[in-house]
Design a protein around this motif. Sequence first.
Motif, short mmCIF file in Angstrom:
data_model
loop_
_atom_site.label_atom_id
_atom_site.label_comp_id
_atom_site.label_asym_id
_atom_site.label_seq_id
_atom_site.Cartn_x
_atom_site.Cartn_y
_atom_site.Cartn_z
N ASP A 1 38.97 41.45 42.39
CA ASP A 1 39.57 40.92 43.60
C ASP A 1 38.50 40.59 44.63
O ASP A 1 38.73 39.82 45.56
CB ASP A 1 40.57 41.92 44.19
CG ASP A 1 41.63 41.25 45.05
OD1 ASP A 1 42.01 40.11 44.72
OD2 ASP A 1 42.08 41.85 46.03
N VAL B 1 44.62 33.62 39.07
CA VAL B 1 44.28 35.00 38.70
C VAL B 1 44.32 35.98 39.86
O VAL B 1 44.25 37.19 39.63
CB VAL B 1 42.88 35.06 38.05
CG1 VAL B 1 42.85 34.27 36.75
CG2 VAL B 1 41.80 34.53 38.99
N ASP C 1 46.56 37.18 42.00
CA ASP C 1 47.59 38.21 42.08
C ASP C 1 47.47 39.22 40.95
O ASP C 1 47.73 40.42 41.13
CB ASP C 1 48.99 37.59 42.10
CG ASP C 1 49.17 36.49 41.06
OD1 ASP C 1 48.20 36.17 40.36
OD2 ASP C 1 50.29 35.96 40.94
N GLY C 2 47.04 38.76 39.76
CA GLY C 2 46.80 39.70 38.66
C GLY C 2 45.65 40.64 38.95
O GLY C 2 45.66 41.80 38.55
N ASN C 3 44.63 40.14 39.68
CA ASN C 3 43.51 41.00 40.03
C ASN C 3 43.96 42.19 40.88
O ASN C 3 43.40 43.30 40.77
CB ASN C 3 42.45 40.20 40.80
CG ASN C 3 41.76 39.17 39.93
OD1 ASN C 3 41.81 39.24 38.72
ND2 ASN C 3 41.12 38.20 40.57
N THR D 1 46.55 43.85 40.62
CA THR D 1 47.20 44.89 39.81
C THR D 1 46.35 46.15 39.77
O THR D 1 46.89 47.27 39.75
CB THR D 1 47.43 44.37 38.37
OG1 THR D 1 48.22 43.19 38.42
CG2 THR D 1 48.12 45.43 37.52
N VAL E 1 47.37 45.69 30.61
CA VAL E 1 46.79 45.00 31.77
C VAL E 1 45.48 44.33 31.38
O VAL E 1 45.22 43.18 31.75
CB VAL E 1 46.57 46.00 32.92
CG1 VAL E 1 45.85 45.33 34.08
CG2 VAL E 1 47.91 46.55 33.40
N TYR F 1 46.41 41.10 29.21
CA TYR F 1 46.88 39.88 29.87
C TYR F 1 45.85 39.37 30.88
O TYR F 1 45.81 38.17 31.16
CB TYR F 1 48.27 40.07 30.49
CG TYR F 1 48.36 40.84 31.79
CD1 TYR F 1 47.80 40.35 32.98
CD2 TYR F 1 49.10 42.02 31.86
CE1 TYR F 1 47.93 41.03 34.16
CE2 TYR F 1 49.22 42.72 33.04
CZ TYR F 1 48.64 42.22 34.20
OH TYR F 1 48.77 42.91 35.38
N THR F 2 44.99 40.26 31.41
CA THR F 2 43.93 39.80 32.30
C THR F 2 42.93 38.95 31.52
O THR F 2 42.54 37.85 31.97
CB THR F 2 43.21 40.99 32.95
OG1 THR F 2 44.14 41.76 33.72
CG2 THR F 2 42.06 40.53 33.84
N SER G 1 44.48 35.60 30.69
CA SER G 1 44.54 34.70 31.85
C SER G 1 43.19 34.03 32.09
O SER G 1 43.12 32.82 32.32
CB SER G 1 44.96 35.48 33.10
OG SER G 1 46.25 36.01 32.96
#
Length: 332
Positions: free
Chosen positions: A25, A54, A56-58, A60, A311, A314-315, A318
């Motif tokens: 992030d 990416v 919003d996934g970061n 997580t 996690v 899927y990271t 992505s």
Amino acid sequence: MELINLTMLWAVIIGFGVIMYVIMDGFDLGVGILFPFAPDEESRDVMMNSVAPVWDGNETWLILGGAGLLAAFPLVYTIILPALYLGVFLMLAGLIFRGIAFEFRFKANRNRHWWNRAFYLGSMLATFCQGVVVGAYIQGFHVENNVYAGGPFDWLSPFTVFTGLVMVAGYALLGATWTILKSEGSTQEWAYRITPKLLIAVLVGFGVISLWTPFIDEYVRERWFGHLTLFWVLPVLALLCAWQIWRAVANRSEGQPFVATLGLFIFTYLGLIASKWPYLVPPDITIWDAASAPESQLFLMLGVLFVIPVVLGYTAWSYWVFRGKVRGGGYH
């Protein structure tokens, strides 16, 4: 022995989650920090498009680290949240503000400049508050009978303000090297030009913090300067990463500056852990003092060991899907 092993494993998992959040992030917050300094609106489009799939996934990892901390070390929440309530609230407000800007900026026409400012100010506020939290952790907390006994603004001091500013420079460096990796043309050339300046600012900031910290915490001073230890490998490796950033930018490498900046952050982060280990709430409460019951740790561990691979999977997917350069209209 069972509690010790579980607690150590939880400490590793939470530490991993924190560093994953910082390095992942960090670069998209850095892109926001650099937004008003970009050459033109097209460059801003490229920069925002590079992180839009990416970002919003970061975040997580922030949720995972926070939830794991509550589950495994509830005493930390009892002490640190009252101590850092205002700082944490402002950080979350900044993250929310920049998240809204992601959604509205591309739809706005006449008011786009306001969303540019929202993206920049939200990124700046969130990053600065994260640096302040790190500084507050370094300087420690006033605790009596496992309860925070300090004032509401103890977290705000010259030292914590300085760590906040250094964090802003550090995330901006991550954002600049990410822009080098994902852009081309005038946008990439601009990122090449600002990276050495940001690197110098970060190194000066890290140097001042390293010299300032031993005067704040006697435990850190004794750990680093009391006798020669392997801990000194970490700052050496961090400096090697800094040299690699400088060299890679001079050679106009595209991927190496970003990878080396990640290394600079990782080794600095490990140095911070080495300085404070095993204290989770400095200066008195260790990870074992703050740990929850073994049964709670084991129950939650089963869920975490399932979630983390998902996690990570899927990271990675992505980033693979959205690999390559970004242009004005999106990915190419």
